[in-house]
Enzyme design. Structure first.
Site, PDB file in Angstrom:
ATOM      1  N   HIS A  51       0.855  -1.194   0.000  1.00  0.00           N
ATOM      2  CA  HIS A  51       0.000   0.000   0.000  1.00  0.00           C
ATOM      3  C   HIS A  51       0.884   1.236   0.000  1.00  0.00           C
ATOM      4  O   HIS A  51       2.085   1.149   0.261  1.00  0.00           O
ATOM      5  CB  HIS A  51      -0.870   0.030   1.254  1.00  0.00           C
ATOM      6  CG  HIS A  51      -0.045   0.217   2.489  1.00  0.00           C
ATOM      7  ND1 HIS A  51       0.594  -0.831   3.101  1.00  0.00           N
ATOM      8  CD2 HIS A  51       0.305   1.322   3.188  1.00  0.00           C
ATOM      9  CE1 HIS A  51       1.299  -0.377   4.132  1.00  0.00           C
ATOM     10  NE2 HIS A  51       1.143   0.939   4.202  1.00  0.00           N
ATOM     11  N   HIS A 133       5.608   6.616  -0.637  1.00  0.00           N
ATOM     12  CA  HIS A 133       6.374   5.436  -1.057  1.00  0.00           C
ATOM     13  C   HIS A 133       5.572   4.173  -0.769  1.00  0.00           C
ATOM     14  O   HIS A 133       4.647   4.194   0.051  1.00  0.00           O
ATOM     15  CB  HIS A 133       7.710   5.378  -0.305  1.00  0.00           C
ATOM     16  CG  HIS A 133       7.551   5.082   1.153  1.00  0.00           C
ATOM     17  ND1 HIS A 133       7.175   6.052   2.065  1.00  0.00           N
ATOM     18  CD2 HIS A 133       7.653   3.929   1.856  1.00  0.00           C
ATOM     19  CE1 HIS A 133       7.081   5.507   3.271  1.00  0.00           C
ATOM     20  NE2 HIS A 133       7.355   4.216   3.180  1.00  0.00           N
TER      21      HIS A 133
HETATM   22  P1  ATP Z   1       4.705  -3.133  11.890  1.00  0.00           P
HETATM   23  O1  ATP Z   1       4.713  -1.779  12.578  1.00  0.00           O
HETATM   24  O2  ATP Z   1       3.922  -4.167  12.620  1.00  0.00           O
HETATM   25  O3  ATP Z   1       6.053  -3.589  11.454  1.00  0.00           O
HETATM   26  P2  ATP Z   1       3.653  -1.652   9.669  1.00  0.00           P
HETATM   27  O4  ATP Z   1       4.698  -0.614   9.924  1.00  0.00           O
HETATM   28  O5  ATP Z   1       3.436  -2.107   8.259  1.00  0.00           O
HETATM   29  O6  ATP Z   1       3.902  -2.950  10.508  1.00  0.00           O
HETATM   30  P3  ATP Z   1       1.858   0.177  10.935  1.00  0.00           P
HETATM   31  O7  ATP Z   1       2.913   0.522  11.952  1.00  0.00           O
HETATM   32  O8  ATP Z   1       0.454   0.028  11.398  1.00  0.00           O
HETATM   33  O9  ATP Z   1       2.239  -1.174  10.210  1.00  0.00           O
HETATM   34  O10 ATP Z   1       1.941   1.267   9.804  1.00  0.00           O
HETATM   35  C1  ATP Z   1       0.995   1.322   8.756  1.00  0.00           C
HETATM   36  C2  ATP Z   1       1.568   2.174   7.645  1.00  0.00           C
HETATM   37  O11 ATP Z   1       1.824   3.504   8.129  1.00  0.00           O
HETATM   38  C3  ATP Z   1       2.915   1.678   7.106  1.00  0.00           C
HETATM   39  O12 ATP Z   1       2.971   2.023   5.730  1.00  0.00           O
HETATM   40  C4  ATP Z   1       3.930   2.483   7.867  1.00  0.00           C
HETATM   41  O13 ATP Z   1       5.122   2.659   7.133  1.00  0.00           O
HETATM   42  C5  ATP Z   1       3.205   3.813   8.031  1.00  0.00           C
HETATM   43  N1  ATP Z   1       3.614   4.479   9.266  1.00  0.00           N
HETATM   44  C6  ATP Z   1       3.745   3.910  10.473  1.00  0.00           C
HETATM   45  N2  ATP Z   1       4.112   4.803  11.407  1.00  0.00           N
HETATM   46  C7  ATP Z   1       4.217   5.985  10.754  1.00  0.00           C
HETATM   47  C8  ATP Z   1       4.543   7.316  11.148  1.00  0.00           C
HETATM   48  N3  ATP Z   1       4.852   7.614  12.401  1.00  0.00           N
HETATM   49  N4  ATP Z   1       4.544   8.276  10.196  1.00  0.00           N
HETATM   50  C9  ATP Z   1       4.228   8.000   8.917  1.00  0.00           C
HETATM   51  N5  ATP Z   1       3.892   6.768   8.484  1.00  0.00           N
HETATM   52  C10 ATP Z   1       3.893   5.778   9.380  1.00  0.00           C
END
Ligand code: ATP
Ligand code: MG
Length: 184
Positions: A51, A133
């Site tokens: 995504h 990205h």
């Molecule tokens: P995990 O944290 O379990 O490794 P994940 O990073 O894919 O998995 P989430 O942390 O729920 O899952 O993040 C969902 C999406 O939002 C991902 O694309 C992640 O890169 C993005 N994301 C997470 N934290 C932030 C943030 N603080 N700022 C911007 N984007 C974020």
């Protein structure tokens, strides 16, 4: 009602706004991931999880969610073409990604509108500048050298709200709402 009970009534969810690939694009992204990541150790993002994040809301309670959904209802953004033609690697999170070399104006405006909406609803967002990205692989042991995949063209006509839940076997994403762009 004591606070703990109120919290029980509306447990916070981890939410984010995203562009969500359809099945055909998802398959192309998976191929691209496998080409770029060939012979490298790391954690490929599962095909169903690929995504492009627009705004990460983090922990959101029911009132905040209703507020951001209402703000999203009021966003006017035309459909746009997104060309994913750039791959790269961020060494600190050891993430392999693809992205547009040029940001369409509509994508910038949409991301800004969603960040503004979330902040208006009392959510605290990451202060780092937004960088569109798609993460293809995490915890990559070595950066990719010269591998590349052909540009992918994405006609973007909607955005979604996604709930992210963590399980021992990994993160699961569930699209909870969708907004179609333009229209009127
Ligand atoms: P995990 O944290 O379990 O490794 P994940 O990073 O894919 O998995 P989430 O942390 O729920 O899952 O993040 C969902 C999406 O939002 C991902 O694309 C992640 O890169 C993005 N994301 C997470 N934290 C932030 C943030 N603080 N700022 C911007 N984007 C974020
Ligand atoms: Mg994360």
């Amino acid at each position: 009602m004591p606070t703990s009970e109120r919290e029980h009534d509306s447990p916070a969810e981890r939410l984010f706004f995203a562009l969500w690939p359809d099945d055909a694009l998802r398959q192309q992204l998976t191929q691209c991931r496998d080409t770029l990541a060939a012979h490298r150790d790391g954690r490929p993002v599962p095909a169903e999880n690929l995504h492009l994040t627009l705004a990460f809301l983090g922990r959101t309670d029911a009132r905040q969610r209703a507020c951001v959904e209402a703000m999203a209802d009021a966003i006017h953004c035309p459909p746009f073409e997104l060309r994913l033609n750039r791959s790269g690697y961020w060494p600190r999170p050891r993430v392999l990604w693809i992205a547009p070399a040029e940001m369409p104006e509509a994508l910038t405006s949409l991301a800004i509108a969603l960040h503004t909406a979330a902040e208006g609803c009392g959510l605290k967002l990451d202060a780092r500048p937004y960088r569109a990205h798609i993460t293809l692989m995490r915890k990559l042991v070595r950066p990719p050298q010269d591998a590349d995949c052909p540009p992918l063209d994405w006609p973007v006509d909607r955005f979604v709200l996604v709930r992210s839940s963590t399980f021992p076997q990994g993160v699961k994403y569930e699209v909870v709402r969708e907004w179609v762009l333009g229209g009127v």
